[in-house]
Design a protein around this motif. Structure first.
Motif, PDB file in Angstrom:
ATOM      1  N   ASN A   1     -15.557  -6.106 -32.919  1.00  0.00           N
ATOM      2  CA  ASN A   1     -15.178  -5.561 -31.613  1.00  0.00           C
ATOM      3  C   ASN A   1     -16.182  -4.549 -31.065  1.00  0.00           C
ATOM      4  N   VAL A   2     -17.468  -4.868 -31.190  1.00  0.00           N
ATOM      5  CA  VAL A   2     -18.506  -4.013 -30.605  1.00  0.00           C
ATOM      6  C   VAL A   2     -18.722  -4.451 -29.160  1.00  0.00           C
ATOM      7  N   PRO A   3     -18.488  -3.587 -28.182  1.00  0.00           N
ATOM      8  CA  PRO A   3     -18.586  -3.999 -26.777  1.00  0.00           C
ATOM      9  C   PRO A   3     -20.037  -4.240 -26.358  1.00  0.00           C
ATOM     10  N   PRO A   4     -20.253  -5.141 -25.400  1.00  0.00           N
ATOM     11  CA  PRO A   4     -21.621  -5.520 -24.977  1.00  0.00           C
ATOM     12  C   PRO A   4     -22.181  -4.602 -23.903  1.00  0.00           C
ATOM     13  N   TYR A   5     -22.188  -3.306 -24.160  1.00  0.00           N
ATOM     14  CA  TYR A   5     -22.711  -2.359 -23.177  1.00  0.00           C
ATOM     15  C   TYR A   5     -24.049  -1.784 -23.631  1.00  0.00           C
ATOM     16  N   ASN A   6     -24.893  -1.502 -22.649  1.00  0.00           N
ATOM     17  CA  ASN A   6     -26.145  -0.797 -22.896  1.00  0.00           C
ATOM     18  C   ASN A   6     -25.934   0.700 -22.716  1.00  0.00           C
TER      19      ASN A   6
ATOM     20  N   VAL B   1     -21.165  10.430 -38.853  1.00  0.00           N
ATOM     21  CA  VAL B   1     -22.215  10.252 -37.848  1.00  0.00           C
ATOM     22  C   VAL B   1     -22.247   8.775 -37.471  1.00  0.00           C
ATOM     23  N   VAL B   2     -22.251   8.502 -36.187  1.00  0.00           N
ATOM     24  CA  VAL B   2     -22.280   7.125 -35.687  1.00  0.00           C
ATOM     25  C   VAL B   2     -23.648   6.863 -35.055  1.00  0.00           C
ATOM     26  N   ARG B   3     -24.238   5.748 -35.416  1.00  0.00           N
ATOM     27  CA  ARG B   3     -25.557   5.362 -34.880  1.00  0.00           C
ATOM     28  C   ARG B   3     -25.434   3.989 -34.228  1.00  0.00           C
ATOM     29  N   ILE B   4     -25.762   3.914 -32.941  1.00  0.00           N
ATOM     30  CA  ILE B   4     -25.679   2.671 -32.171  1.00  0.00           C
ATOM     31  C   ILE B   4     -27.104   2.265 -31.798  1.00  0.00           C
ATOM     32  N   ALA B   5     -27.578   1.159 -32.365  1.00  0.00           N
ATOM     33  CA  ALA B   5     -28.974   0.734 -32.197  1.00  0.00           C
ATOM     34  C   ALA B   5     -29.045  -0.543 -31.361  1.00  0.00           C
ATOM     35  N   TYR B   6     -29.944  -0.531 -30.381  1.00  0.00           N
ATOM     36  CA  TYR B   6     -30.155  -1.676 -29.491  1.00  0.00           C
ATOM     37  C   TYR B   6     -31.518  -2.293 -29.801  1.00  0.00           C
TER      38      TYR B   6
ATOM     39  N   GLY C   1     -35.658  -6.222 -21.979  1.00  0.00           N
ATOM     40  CA  GLY C   1     -34.396  -5.539 -22.178  1.00  0.00           C
ATOM     41  C   GLY C   1     -33.950  -5.543 -23.633  1.00  0.00           C
ATOM     42  N   TYR C   2     -32.753  -5.027 -23.855  1.00  0.00           N
ATOM     43  CA  TYR C   2     -32.198  -4.883 -25.199  1.00  0.00           C
ATOM     44  C   TYR C   2     -31.063  -5.860 -25.423  1.00  0.00           C
ATOM     45  N   LEU C   3     -30.907  -6.226 -26.688  1.00  0.00           N
ATOM     46  CA  LEU C   3     -29.822  -7.128 -27.057  1.00  0.00           C
ATOM     47  C   LEU C   3     -28.483  -6.394 -27.087  1.00  0.00           C
TER      48      LEU C   3
END
Length: 435
Positions: free
Chosen positions: A216-221, A164-169, A193-195
């Protein structure tokens, strides 16, 4: 009985049987119980299950029974009739419904995240009534302040592991969300906004724990609340966006992919006509093994929806606009997913489920009405995954039944509540997009 069969013949026979029969056969003898519960046999049984046509899983929160309904249909039939229903034994904090993140090999990944901060994540195999509750992730409100997050679920073919992948902003300057900072800061933080880049965590079923992904985490919202994910080609996919620096309130969209085996994030380009579209008007799905994007003309009051399909994975030139959906009552409806017949399931603005035929443009009602945001459509295969681990629920015979449970008159108050919550979520997502 097994004395009359060579071991490999017995395994071949048993591996073709349904899960319900195998659970009962564990009572034959200790040796049978040990065999059926072994990880090798679970894998062999799964291999046979995945070579048979999958069933179609439809999940919704029924407005006639006020509960989550899960129904399985034979997807090869001309009409979706005579489903097998099963209960959701878990109770979300909101007393309404869970988000069904995705299904994989008979496992359903459920998240109680639709109405406020909650950390209940469950992997559930309804065929064998076993489940696994994930531990609390690292990024939480009490340690990091306000944030939004998205989830994905998939299978690592190399290690035979479920992840399970969790992407938190996180919001800008979390300290500013104290009440004294004002209502605007409660919502956005002082910089609004979010970081980015976000905080990424991966849960592995084999280890039972979370670990961070820092490189290598891309800077996308992502669009808050309205996100969805699909697992294709060993990779979990979401729609992401960034703000264009050359223009106010303009966006650059992309597909974010997380390879479950390598645990690496990557980009997949969208066709030019989708790159600068309003992110709230896009959603991701799957058609067979092909990534699909639904593009609405206006998500809050749609008159039409364009269906885009990437016919060759990762090749931007293979994107094709397949057809346009124009049906009465689409409004804030949601395109859910495809059948193997090519028909598309759609939840209309009023929550009624319909089948849309792209060739004839015909529409068939299915006699189901639920909370519009509660729907999930996807393939389902029966399996024994979690039989050798996880927690056991009540007796199996209570798990599945042939008739829809607890039918009563429609609850107008619940329908109004779900509609208000849905509109609130879309409004908040739109507000954040414009800051």
């Amino acid at each position: 009985m097994s004395d009359y069969f060579p071991g490999e013949v017995l395994i071949e026979i048993l591996s073709k049987l349904p899960a319900k029969s195998l659970l009962r056969f564990r009572c034959v003898s200790k040796s049978w119980s040990s065999l059926i519960s072994s990880s090798d046999f679970i894998t062999t049984h799964l291999t046979h299950s995945t070579t048979t046509p999958p069933q179609l899983l439809i999940k919704h929160f029924s407005l006639t029974s006020n509960q989550e309904n899960y129904s399985l249909y034979s997807d090869s039939s001309a009409t979706l009739e005579n489903p097998l229903y099963f209960k959701c034994p878990f109770k979300p904090r909101s007393k309404t419904f869970f988000r069904l993140v995705s299904t994989c090999h008979g496992l359903l990944c459920l998240s109680d995240d639709l109405f406020g901060y909650a950390y209940t994540l469950i992997l559930w195999n309804p065929s064998i009534r076993k489940y696994f509750t994930l531990p609390k992730p690292r990024v939480c409100f009490d340690t990091h302040g306000p944030y939004m997050f998205s989830l994905g679920f998939g299978f690592d073919l190399k290690t035979k592991d479920y992840k399970v992948v969790r992407i938190a902003y996180l919001q800008h300057k979390p300290g500013s969300w104290e009440p004294s900072a004002g209502v605007d800061s409660l919502m956005y933080g002082t910089e609004k906004g979010y970081l980015v880049p976000p905080e990424v965590e991966v849960f592995s079923l084999s280890t039972g724990s979370w670990k961070p992904i820092n490189s290598n985490v891309p800077p996308y919202n992502m669009v808050e609340y309205c996100w969805s994910s699909v697992f294709v080609n060993g990779t979990i996919h979401w729609l992401g966006y960034s703000h264009r620096k050359d223009r106010d309130h303009s966006y650059c969209n992309v597909i974010m992919g997380f390879n479950v085996g390598d645990e690496i994030l990557k980009d997949i380009n969208l066709p030019k006509l989708l790159v600068y579209a309003y992110p709230l008007n896009l959603s991701i799905s799957v058609c067979g093994e092909m990534i699909t994007v639904f593009q609405y003309d206006n998500r809050l009051k749609s008159k039409r929806c364009y269906v885009w399909i990437m016919k060759e994975y990762g090749v931007v030139e293979s994107w094709s606009k397949q057809f346009t959906i124009e049906i009465p009552g689409l409004g804030r409806g949601v395109s859910l997913g495809f059948r193997t017949t090519g028909e598309l399931l759609i939840a209309r603005s009023d929550g009624k489920l319909v089948l849309y035929n792209p060739k004839s443009k015909g529409v068939k009602k299915k006699g189901i009405r639920g909370g519009r945001d509660s729907y999930y459509v996807g393939n389902y295969v029966e399996s024994l995954v979690l039989l050798d681990r996880g927690s056991q629920m009540d007796s199996y015979d209570e798990a599945m039944f042939e008739e829809e449970p607890n039918i009563s008159g429609e609850d107008g108050a619940m329908a109004d509540l779900l509609e208000r919550n849905s509109f609130m979520h879309y409004a908040f997502a739109a507000v954040f997009l414009n800051h």
